[in-house]
Design a protein around this motif. Structure first.
Motif, PDB file in Angstrom:
ATOM      1  N   VAL A  30       5.813   4.706  -5.922  1.00 30.25           N
ATOM      2  CA  VAL A  30       7.115   4.109  -6.187  1.00 30.25           C
ATOM      3  C   VAL A  30       6.965   3.167  -7.377  1.00 30.25           C
ATOM      4  O   VAL A  30       6.056   2.342  -7.404  1.00 30.25           O
ATOM      5  CB  VAL A  30       7.634   3.335  -4.955  1.00 30.25           C
ATOM      6  N   GLN A  31       7.835   3.303  -8.337  1.00 27.10           N
ATOM      7  CA  GLN A  31       7.813   2.432  -9.503  1.00 27.10           C
ATOM      8  C   GLN A  31       8.856   1.344  -9.330  1.00 27.10           C
ATOM      9  O   GLN A  31      10.052   1.640  -9.313  1.00 27.10           O
ATOM     10  CB  GLN A  31       8.092   3.236 -10.778  1.00 27.10           C
ATOM     11  N   LEU A  32       8.404   0.105  -9.169  1.00 26.22           N
ATOM     12  CA  LEU A  32       9.346  -1.001  -9.069  1.00 26.22           C
ATOM     13  C   LEU A  32       9.813  -1.401 -10.460  1.00 26.22           C
ATOM     14  O   LEU A  32       9.008  -1.470 -11.383  1.00 26.22           O
ATOM     15  CB  LEU A  32       8.690  -2.215  -8.393  1.00 26.22           C
ATOM     16  N   PRO A  33      11.112  -1.647 -10.611  1.00 26.12           N
ATOM     17  CA  PRO A  33      11.615  -2.089 -11.910  1.00 26.12           C
ATOM     18  C   PRO A  33      10.958  -3.402 -12.343  1.00 26.12           C
ATOM     19  O   PRO A  33      10.488  -4.179 -11.501  1.00 26.12           O
ATOM     20  CB  PRO A  33      13.112  -2.295 -11.661  1.00 26.12           C
ATOM     21  N   VAL A  34      10.963  -3.637 -13.619  1.00 28.03           N
ATOM     22  CA  VAL A  34      10.353  -4.853 -14.159  1.00 28.03           C
ATOM     23  C   VAL A  34      11.142  -6.089 -13.742  1.00 28.03           C
ATOM     24  O   VAL A  34      10.567  -7.114 -13.392  1.00 28.03           O
ATOM     25  CB  VAL A  34      10.236  -4.765 -15.697  1.00 28.03           C
ATOM     26  N   ASP A  86       0.833  -1.198   0.000  1.00 27.75           N
ATOM     27  CA  ASP A  86       0.000   0.000   0.000  1.00 27.75           C
ATOM     28  C   ASP A  86       0.872   1.254   0.000  1.00 27.75           C
ATOM     29  O   ASP A  86       0.573   2.224  -0.699  1.00 27.75           O
ATOM     30  CB  ASP A  86      -0.954   0.009   1.194  1.00 27.75           C
ATOM     31  N   GLU A  87       1.954   1.239   0.766  1.00 26.49           N
ATOM     32  CA  GLU A  87       2.871   2.381   0.790  1.00 26.49           C
ATOM     33  C   GLU A  87       3.519   2.586  -0.584  1.00 26.49           C
ATOM     34  O   GLU A  87       3.670   3.720  -1.040  1.00 26.49           O
ATOM     35  CB  GLU A  87       3.956   2.184   1.860  1.00 26.49           C
ATOM     36  N   ILE A  88       3.885   1.500  -1.235  1.00 25.37           N
ATOM     37  CA  ILE A  88       4.470   1.596  -2.578  1.00 25.37           C
ATOM     38  C   ILE A  88       3.498   2.289  -3.523  1.00 25.37           C
ATOM     39  O   ILE A  88       3.878   3.157  -4.302  1.00 25.37           O
ATOM     40  CB  ILE A  88       4.864   0.190  -3.103  1.00 25.37           C
ATOM     41  N   THR A  89       2.226   1.930  -3.431  1.00 23.39           N
ATOM     42  CA  THR A  89       1.208   2.544  -4.288  1.00 23.39           C
ATOM     43  C   THR A  89       0.994   4.013  -3.931  1.00 23.39           C
ATOM     44  O   THR A  89       1.012   4.876  -4.806  1.00 23.39           O
ATOM     45  CB  THR A  89      -0.126   1.782  -4.168  1.00 23.39           C
ATOM     46  N   LEU A  90       0.790   4.296  -2.643  1.00 21.89           N
ATOM     47  CA  LEU A  90       0.473   5.656  -2.218  1.00 21.89           C
ATOM     48  C   LEU A  90       1.630   6.630  -2.419  1.00 21.89           C
ATOM     49  O   LEU A  90       1.418   7.811  -2.667  1.00 21.89           O
ATOM     50  CB  LEU A  90       0.030   5.662  -0.755  1.00 21.89           C
TER      51      LEU A  90
END
Length: 172
Positions: free
Chosen positions: A73-77, A66-70
């Motif tokens: 943050v773009q996680l590499p592929v 949820d923190e990544i979304t809010l």
């Protein structure tokens, strides 16, 4: 009397989440319990943790996702690129713990994303986007000193259509 009329309608007061909740993104929401069960099953299948720790680890991963979304943050592929990103962020060399952390987060993040249903954080993001697109008048905010990037983006989009007035908690 000062308004010059018999009645005066007060403004609508709501938290940003309540306000966002009024915007229907027309997409289904995945319940928190089902999200946690999906992560639990994924962890159970990988046998990375003791059985007794799986619910706790699942809950912690949900909060992280949820923190990544809010925080947008773009996680590499690729997992390797994510490991490199962690090395750079921690300013440390890769080792077994960091490789495990990268693999855990990257694999489960990818497994959880891309579904047709929205998790709570993605739903909030979509609601804010829709709310900004349907801006009907000026927006006044009070005490919103620490906004997440998703909320900052909402205010920027809203301000394209109507004025946004922010009042900090210190009276400014």
């Amino acid at each position: 009397e000062a308004a010059g009329g018999a009645t005066l309608l007060l403004p609508h007061f709501a938290t940003l989440r309540e306000l966002a909740g009024q915007a229907d993104p027309a997409l289904a929401r995945i319940p928190l319990s089902r999200r946690q069960a999906v992560i639990y099953q994924a962890l159970r299948g990988r046998e990375w943790f003791r059985q007794g720790d799986l619910w706790h680890v699942s809950a912690e991963l949900l909060r992280l996702f949820d923190e990544i979304t809010l925080w947008q943050v773009q996680l590499p592929v690729s997992g390797e690129d994510f490991l490199q990103q962690l090395e750079d962020a921690y300013q440390a060399r890769r080792g077994s713990p960091m490789q495990f952390e990268a693999r855990l987060v990257h694999e489960l993040w990818r497994a959880m994303s891309g579904g047709e249903e929205l998790d709570d954080a993605a739903l909030y993001q979509m609601q804010l986007t829709r709310l900004a697109g349907e801006a009907a008048g000026p927006l006044y905010l009070a005490g919103m000193n620490a906004l997440m990037p998703v909320e900052q983006a909402f205010l920027a989009r809203y301000a394209e259509r109507h004025s946004v007035h922010c009042f900090s908690g210190d009276g400014r």
